[in-house]
Design a protein around this motif. Structure first.
Motif, PDB file in Angstrom:
ATOM      1  N   ASN A 120      -5.124  -3.823 -39.135  1.00 37.30           N
ATOM      2  CA  ASN A 120      -6.328  -4.472 -39.625  1.00 37.30           C
ATOM      3  C   ASN A 120      -6.635  -4.076 -41.058  1.00 37.30           C
ATOM      4  OD1 ASN A 120      -7.107  -6.192 -37.665  1.00 37.30           O
ATOM      5  ND2 ASN A 120      -8.782  -4.973 -36.856  1.00 37.30           N
ATOM      6  N   GLU A 121      -6.518  -2.756 -41.340  1.00 39.25           N
ATOM      7  CA  GLU A 121      -6.832  -2.263 -42.670  1.00 39.25           C
ATOM      8  C   GLU A 121      -5.826  -2.775 -43.700  1.00 39.25           C
ATOM      9  OE1 GLU A 121      -6.931   1.893 -42.132  1.00 39.25           O
ATOM     10  OE2 GLU A 121      -8.800   1.916 -40.974  1.00 39.25           O
ATOM     11  N   CYS A 123      -4.391  -5.603 -43.735  1.00 36.01           N
ATOM     12  CA  CYS A 123      -4.440  -7.059 -43.878  1.00 36.01           C
ATOM     13  C   CYS A 123      -5.242  -7.441 -45.118  1.00 36.01           C
ATOM     14  CB  CYS A 123      -5.072  -7.667 -42.625  1.00 36.01           C
ATOM     15  SG  CYS A 123      -4.961  -9.447 -42.584  1.00 36.01           S
ATOM     16  N   ASN A 124      -4.566  -7.989 -46.100  1.00 38.31           N
ATOM     17  CA  ASN A 124      -5.199  -8.426 -47.344  1.00 38.31           C
ATOM     18  C   ASN A 124      -5.334  -9.942 -47.318  1.00 38.31           C
ATOM     19  OD1 ASN A 124      -6.030  -8.993 -49.927  1.00 38.31           O
ATOM     20  ND2 ASN A 124      -4.440  -7.803 -50.949  1.00 38.31           N
ATOM     21  N   TYR A 125      -6.523 -10.411 -46.948  1.00 40.81           N
ATOM     22  CA  TYR A 125      -6.728 -11.856 -46.828  1.00 40.81           C
ATOM     23  C   TYR A 125      -6.764 -12.560 -48.173  1.00 40.81           C
ATOM     24  CZ  TYR A 125      -7.810 -11.198 -41.897  1.00 40.81           C
ATOM     25  OH  TYR A 125      -7.734 -10.892 -40.555  1.00 40.81           O
ATOM     26  N   CYS A 174      -1.078 -11.268 -42.892  1.00 45.04           N
ATOM     27  CA  CYS A 174      -1.768 -11.356 -41.607  1.00 45.04           C
ATOM     28  C   CYS A 174      -1.924 -12.817 -41.197  1.00 45.04           C
ATOM     29  CB  CYS A 174      -3.145 -10.701 -41.692  1.00 45.04           C
ATOM     30  SG  CYS A 174      -4.072 -11.161 -43.163  1.00 45.04           S
ATOM     31  N   LYS A 358     -22.205  -5.570 -39.109  1.00 44.49           N
ATOM     32  CA  LYS A 358     -20.998  -5.656 -39.934  1.00 44.49           C
ATOM     33  C   LYS A 358     -21.412  -6.255 -41.276  1.00 44.49           C
ATOM     34  CE  LYS A 358     -17.685  -6.185 -36.151  1.00 44.49           C
ATOM     35  NZ  LYS A 358     -16.588  -7.007 -35.571  1.00 44.49           N
ATOM     36  N   PHE A 360     -20.641  -7.328 -45.341  1.00 47.04           N
ATOM     37  CA  PHE A 360     -19.607  -7.784 -46.262  1.00 47.04           C
ATOM     38  C   PHE A 360     -20.230  -8.039 -47.639  1.00 47.04           C
ATOM     39  CE2 PHE A 360     -18.295  -9.043 -42.050  1.00 47.04           C
ATOM     40  CZ  PHE A 360     -16.929  -8.823 -42.028  1.00 47.04           C
ATOM     41  N   LYS A 412     -17.484  -4.010 -46.122  1.00 49.00           N
ATOM     42  CA  LYS A 412     -16.167  -4.640 -46.296  1.00 49.00           C
ATOM     43  C   LYS A 412     -16.197  -5.660 -47.426  1.00 49.00           C
ATOM     44  CE  LYS A 412     -14.933  -4.142 -41.402  1.00 49.00           C
ATOM     45  NZ  LYS A 412     -13.945  -3.080 -41.661  1.00 49.00           N
ATOM     46  N   LEU A 414     -15.209  -9.226 -48.887  1.00 46.19           N
ATOM     47  CA  LEU A 414     -14.809 -10.592 -48.559  1.00 46.19           C
ATOM     48  C   LEU A 414     -14.264 -11.186 -49.860  1.00 46.19           C
ATOM     49  CD1 LEU A 414     -14.652 -12.919 -46.553  1.00 46.19           C
ATOM     50  CD2 LEU A 414     -17.017 -13.497 -47.117  1.00 46.19           C
ATOM     51  N   GLN A 461     -12.134 -11.882 -40.242  1.00 50.54           N
ATOM     52  CA  GLN A 461     -12.497 -10.469 -40.388  1.00 50.54           C
ATOM     53  C   GLN A 461     -13.513 -10.013 -39.350  1.00 50.54           C
ATOM     54  OE1 GLN A 461     -12.621 -10.621 -45.135  1.00 50.54           O
ATOM     55  NE2 GLN A 461     -12.532  -8.537 -44.391  1.00 50.54           N
TER      56      GLN A 461
END
Length: 462
Positions: A120-121, A123-125, A174, A358, A360, A412, A414, A461
């Motif tokens: 998960n960490e 994963c660079n979207y 990812c 959560k 962002f 996080k 975005l 995410q």
């Protein structure tokens, strides 16, 4: 002598049999440990009791759970953090053969959790490419009139080309699940999603409303803006935001306009022409007032950090509760930097008190003015998709301020800056409602359009 020979042969047969058994055992062990053997084949060796429970298997390449009659994709991390009665690891560890076996099973499970978190960490979207997709757009700009402002619905303007609608973003590292409105509402059941920021944040909010509803009218959706003070003020034209609730899942989606994200208060409340203290080191009052009601929070700021906007809004920069006297903060970039870091730091300190939240920070949405700015003849007339390329190869975000602010925090990133930079043909351009004044809008986006991808990444995410 004959009998002796028989005894000798029998004596030799025993070790030969033993050796054959040992060799077979070793071969099975090696086969079990061989990475090339399909996981589905290994599942066949499990006990019939486990297999009969319709236990899902985890595909190590796509990280999805597959089970009969189950279509919803879930990540490995979600699978482990929400154990189900179909969890093979749990089922095996329920009846350990001995203490060592139990310890081994626990260690394996912890290792899998660790590995899934690393996936998960890692994963660079924000790194990937745009690819053609004939299934797009996700909703119609013709029908989504209940949530979409007419000035951003390019299908309702004179524009004739809409090829920009038929692309989707594909990250390199990812898999990104296809957005599904019903799945989103199910995942966000009894939750509140809040978007706080400037007009680009409002575009993302309207995009999400259209995506969740499929662009269709929803008379059952409740307007609950009053619960957050989002009502038309006396003498005002519109509220500072909107909030809607989907009764079936009790999911609330809201937007609040806060262009700078910092606290703004009138210096003289009785004067309609008063100036406003813009506290660079304090978060917007809306955040501190309603933070405990949010489950997902998306912040953004950027395009109001210029002298023109400061004068238009009658903002006076304040630091430490008094007018700013720091020379370094006279630069708008430095002032913005201070605010972004201050808001993120404040939010990070609040998160331990709101464990379900959560948070962002969405990076900057790029402008695409060519041959001048918005007021000096600049335009964005290109209609050819991806004329400058279709891929983002940088590991780092194009918004260094936001990236540095969230580094080392629980907030996080975005990251939408790089992928949006490639889509200059997706702006409203000369089809803006201000077209008669000769002004092109190369800041805001056509909807459906690029902000839909921002919400797809947010969904991934979550």
């Amino acid at each position: 002598m004959k009998g002796g020979s028989v005894n000798v042969l029998r004596g030799r047969q025993l070790p030969l049999t033993l050796m054959a058994f040992v060799c077979t055992t070793i071969l099975i062990f090696v086969w079990e440990k061989t990475p090339g053997v399909p996981s589905s084949s290994r599942l066949e060796m499990l006990s019939p009791e486990l297999l009969s429970s319709k236990a899902p298997f985890i595909n190590s390449e796509t990280h999805t759970s597959v089970a009969e009659g189950e279509e919803e994709e879930i990540t490995v991390k979600e699978k482990l953090e929400s154990p189900s009665p179909w969890d093979i690891t749990s089922a095996v560890s329920e009846k350990p053969k001995d203490r060592n076996s139990n310890n081994s099973s626990t260690a394996a499970r912890e290792e899998l959790i660790t590995q899934s978190r690393k996936i998960n960490e890692a994963c660079n979207y924000g790194k990937g490419k745009w690819v053609p997709d004939k299934s797009r757009p996700l909703y119609s700009g013709f029908t989504c009139k209940q949530w979409l402002s007419a000035m951003w619905a390019c299908r309702l303007t004179q524009r004739l080309d809409f090829t920009y609608e038929s692309y989707r973003w594909q990250p390199d590292s990812c898999d990104m699940p296809n957005f599904d409105g019903s799945k989103f509402l199910t995942r966000m059941k009894h939750k509140t999603i809040a978007m706080v920021g400037d007009s680009l944040g409002r575009q993302q909010f309207q995009s999400l409303m259209c995506m969740v509803t499929g662009g269709e009218e929803r008379p059952d959706v409740e307007d609950v803006g009053w619960e957050y003070g989002l009502v038309v003020p006396p003498g005002g034209k519109r509220p500072d935001g909107w909030a809607y609730r989907f009764p079936a899942t009790n999911t609330t989606i809201l937007y609040y306009w806060s262009a700078s994200l910092c606290a703004v208060e009138p210096l003289n409340a009785s004067d309609p022409n008063t100036e406003y203290a813009m506290h660079l080191d304090r978060p917007a009052q809306f955040l501190s007032r309603y933070l405990d009601r949010f489950d997902v929070l998306v912040l953004n700021t950027g395009h109001h950090w210029n002298r023109g906007k400061l004068r238009a809004n009658r903002w006076i920069m304040y630091v430490d509760g008094k007018p700013n006297t720091r020379k370094n903060l006279a630069d708008m970039g430095s002032a913005k930097n201070l605010t972004v870091h201050s808001v993120v730091k404040w939010l990070d300190l609040q998160l331990p008190h709101h464990p379900r939240l959560k948070a962002f920070f969405r990076t900057l949405s790029p402008r695409h003015f060519f041959n001048g700015d918005w007021n000096t003849g600049g335009s964005c007339d290109n209609t050819i998709p991806l004329a400058g390329g279709n891929r983002v190869v940088e590991e780092r975000s194009g918004d260094v301020v936001a990236e540095s602010a969230v580094k080392g925090t629980r907030v996080k990133l975005l990251d939408i800056t790089g992928l949006s930079s490639l889509r200059d043909e997706g702006h409203i351009s000369r089809y803006s409602i201000k077209a008669t004044e000769g002004v092109q809008d190369c800041l805001h986006w056509c909807l459906p359009g690029i902000p839909d991808t921002w919400n797809e990444i947010l969904f991934a995410q979550l």
